[in-house]
Design a protein around this motif. Structure first.
Motif, PDB file in Angstrom:
ATOM      1  N   SER A  10       0.734  -1.302   0.017  1.00 25.05           N
ATOM      2  CA  SER A  10      -0.156  -0.042  -0.064  1.00 25.05           C
ATOM      3  C   SER A  10       0.963   1.261  -0.017  1.00 25.05           C
ATOM      4  O   SER A  10       0.314   2.352  -0.140  1.00 25.05           O
ATOM      5  CB  SER A  10      -0.971   0.081   1.232  1.00 25.05           C
ATOM      6  OG  SER A  10      -0.062   0.013   2.397  1.00 25.05           O
ATOM      7  N   LEU A  15       2.138   1.466  -5.000  1.00 21.65           N
ATOM      8  CA  LEU A  15       0.458   1.521  -5.201  1.00 21.65           C
ATOM      9  C   LEU A  15       0.099   0.753  -6.446  1.00 21.65           C
ATOM     10  O   LEU A  15      -0.819  -0.194  -6.485  1.00 21.65           O
ATOM     11  CB  LEU A  15       0.074   2.855  -5.230  1.00 21.65           C
ATOM     12  CG  LEU A  15      -1.348   3.134  -5.170  1.00 21.65           C
ATOM     13  CD1 LEU A  15      -1.903   2.362  -3.847  1.00 21.65           C
ATOM     14  CD2 LEU A  15      -1.780   4.540  -5.373  1.00 21.65           C
ATOM     15  N   GLU A  16       0.921   0.932  -7.680  1.00 22.90           N
ATOM     16  CA  GLU A  16       0.692   0.186  -8.833  1.00 22.90           C
ATOM     17  C   GLU A  16       0.610  -1.374  -8.949  1.00 22.90           C
ATOM     18  O   GLU A  16      -0.053  -1.982  -9.270  1.00 22.90           O
ATOM     19  CB  GLU A  16       1.545   0.790 -10.086  1.00 22.90           C
ATOM     20  CG  GLU A  16       1.179   0.201 -11.563  1.00 22.90           C
ATOM     21  CD  GLU A  16      -0.183   1.006 -12.088  1.00 22.90           C
ATOM     22  OE1 GLU A  16      -0.651   0.267 -12.871  1.00 22.90           O
ATOM     23  OE2 GLU A  16      -0.561   2.079 -11.702  1.00 22.90           O
ATOM     24  N   LEU A  19      -2.182  -2.610  -6.831  1.00 20.77           N
ATOM     25  CA  LEU A  19      -3.522  -2.550  -7.769  1.00 20.77           C
ATOM     26  C   LEU A  19      -3.578  -3.679  -8.660  1.00 20.77           C
ATOM     27  O   LEU A  19      -4.818  -4.581  -8.791  1.00 20.77           O
ATOM     28  CB  LEU A  19      -3.590  -1.285  -8.303  1.00 20.77           C
ATOM     29  CG  LEU A  19      -4.900  -0.934  -8.989  1.00 20.77           C
ATOM     30  CD1 LEU A  19      -6.188  -1.157  -8.171  1.00 20.77           C
ATOM     31  CD2 LEU A  19      -4.876   0.492  -9.898  1.00 20.77           C
ATOM     32  N   ARG A  20      -2.479  -3.880  -9.377  1.00 19.73           N
ATOM     33  CA  ARG A  20      -2.523  -4.922 -10.258  1.00 19.73           C
ATOM     34  C   ARG A  20      -2.824  -6.272  -9.691  1.00 19.73           C
ATOM     35  O   ARG A  20      -3.355  -7.309 -10.308  1.00 19.73           O
ATOM     36  CB  ARG A  20      -1.238  -4.810 -11.157  1.00 19.73           C
ATOM     37  CG  ARG A  20      -1.365  -3.792 -12.014  1.00 19.73           C
ATOM     38  CD  ARG A  20       0.121  -3.602 -13.023  1.00 19.73           C
ATOM     39  NE  ARG A  20       0.072  -2.414 -13.733  1.00 19.73           N
ATOM     40  CZ  ARG A  20      -0.127  -2.228 -15.007  1.00 19.73           C
ATOM     41  NH1 ARG A  20       0.123  -3.564 -15.891  1.00 19.73           N
ATOM     42  NH2 ARG A  20      -0.104  -1.105 -15.737  1.00 19.73           N
ATOM     43  N   ARG A  22      -4.193  -6.954  -6.884  1.00 17.63           N
ATOM     44  CA  ARG A  22      -5.573  -7.117  -6.514  1.00 17.63           C
ATOM     45  C   ARG A  22      -6.296  -7.556  -7.935  1.00 17.63           C
ATOM     46  O   ARG A  22      -7.288  -8.499  -7.731  1.00 17.63           O
ATOM     47  CB  ARG A  22      -6.087  -5.892  -5.941  1.00 17.63           C
ATOM     48  CG  ARG A  22      -5.833  -5.868  -4.499  1.00 17.63           C
ATOM     49  CD  ARG A  22      -6.387  -4.658  -3.745  1.00 17.63           C
ATOM     50  NE  ARG A  22      -5.791  -3.362  -4.087  1.00 17.63           N
ATOM     51  CZ  ARG A  22      -4.881  -2.891  -3.541  1.00 17.63           C
ATOM     52  NH1 ARG A  22      -4.093  -3.244  -2.711  1.00 17.63           N
ATOM     53  NH2 ARG A  22      -4.359  -1.572  -4.211  1.00 17.63           N
ATOM     54  N   ARG A  23      -6.384  -6.907  -9.088  1.00 13.35           N
ATOM     55  CA  ARG A  23      -6.975  -7.243  -9.977  1.00 13.35           C
ATOM     56  C   ARG A  23      -6.790  -8.632 -10.434  1.00 13.35           C
ATOM     57  O   ARG A  23      -7.847  -9.390 -10.974  1.00 13.35           O
ATOM     58  CB  ARG A  23      -6.735  -6.327 -11.344  1.00 13.35           C
ATOM     59  CG  ARG A  23      -7.314  -4.517 -11.127  1.00 13.35           C
ATOM     60  CD  ARG A  23      -6.946  -4.137 -12.265  1.00 13.35           C
ATOM     61  NE  ARG A  23      -7.417  -2.804 -12.122  1.00 13.35           N
ATOM     62  CZ  ARG A  23      -6.847  -1.719 -12.751  1.00 13.35           C
ATOM     63  NH1 ARG A  23      -5.878  -1.931 -13.682  1.00 13.35           N
ATOM     64  NH2 ARG A  23      -7.424  -0.453 -12.512  1.00 13.35           N
TER      65      ARG A  23
END
Length: 122
Positions: A10, A15-16, A19-20, A22-23
């Protein structure tokens, strides 16, 4: 395990990556295409049975429900559409084949779901 740990990142620099990750986790937990398509087909047919699109006869200028749709109420139709329109997983790719279905009533319900889902944000 590694993907889960990456998804938990986090910090601003990570961050990037988080996020990827999590996707990817979300996509890996979704059922396969065939299962998702079967579920959408089932939901479309259920909605079709409760829809004004399933009314076949006319009497005195008014449509009358027949068969399973005889219990049609606007609320039952809306409730049948709700999981398709407001559901979380994307289903546009699953709806497109139903837009060319042989049954015009199923096509109409699929088109309605497609349009409602596309314009839900507005």
């Amino acid at each position: 395990p590694l993907l889960r740990r990456l998804a938990e990142l986090s910090g601003q620099n990570q961050l990037e990556v988080g996020l990827r990750a999590r996707r990817l986790l979300i996509c890996s937990q979704l059922p396969g295409f065939t299962q998702r398509r079967a579920a959408v087909a089932h939901s479309l047919r259920r909605a079709m049975q409760r829809s004004p699109h399933s009314w076949h006869r006319r009497s005195g200028g008014q449509h009358l429900p027949t068969g399973p749709s005889a219990t049609f109420t606007p609320n039952s139709y809306e409730e049948a559409l709700k999981p398709l329109v407001c559901g979380l997983p994307p289903i546009f790719d699953l709806l497109v084949p139903f837009l060319g279905h042989n049954d015009p009533r199923l096509r109409a319900v699929a088109l309605e779901v497609y349009v409602r889902r596309a314009y839900r944000v507005y």
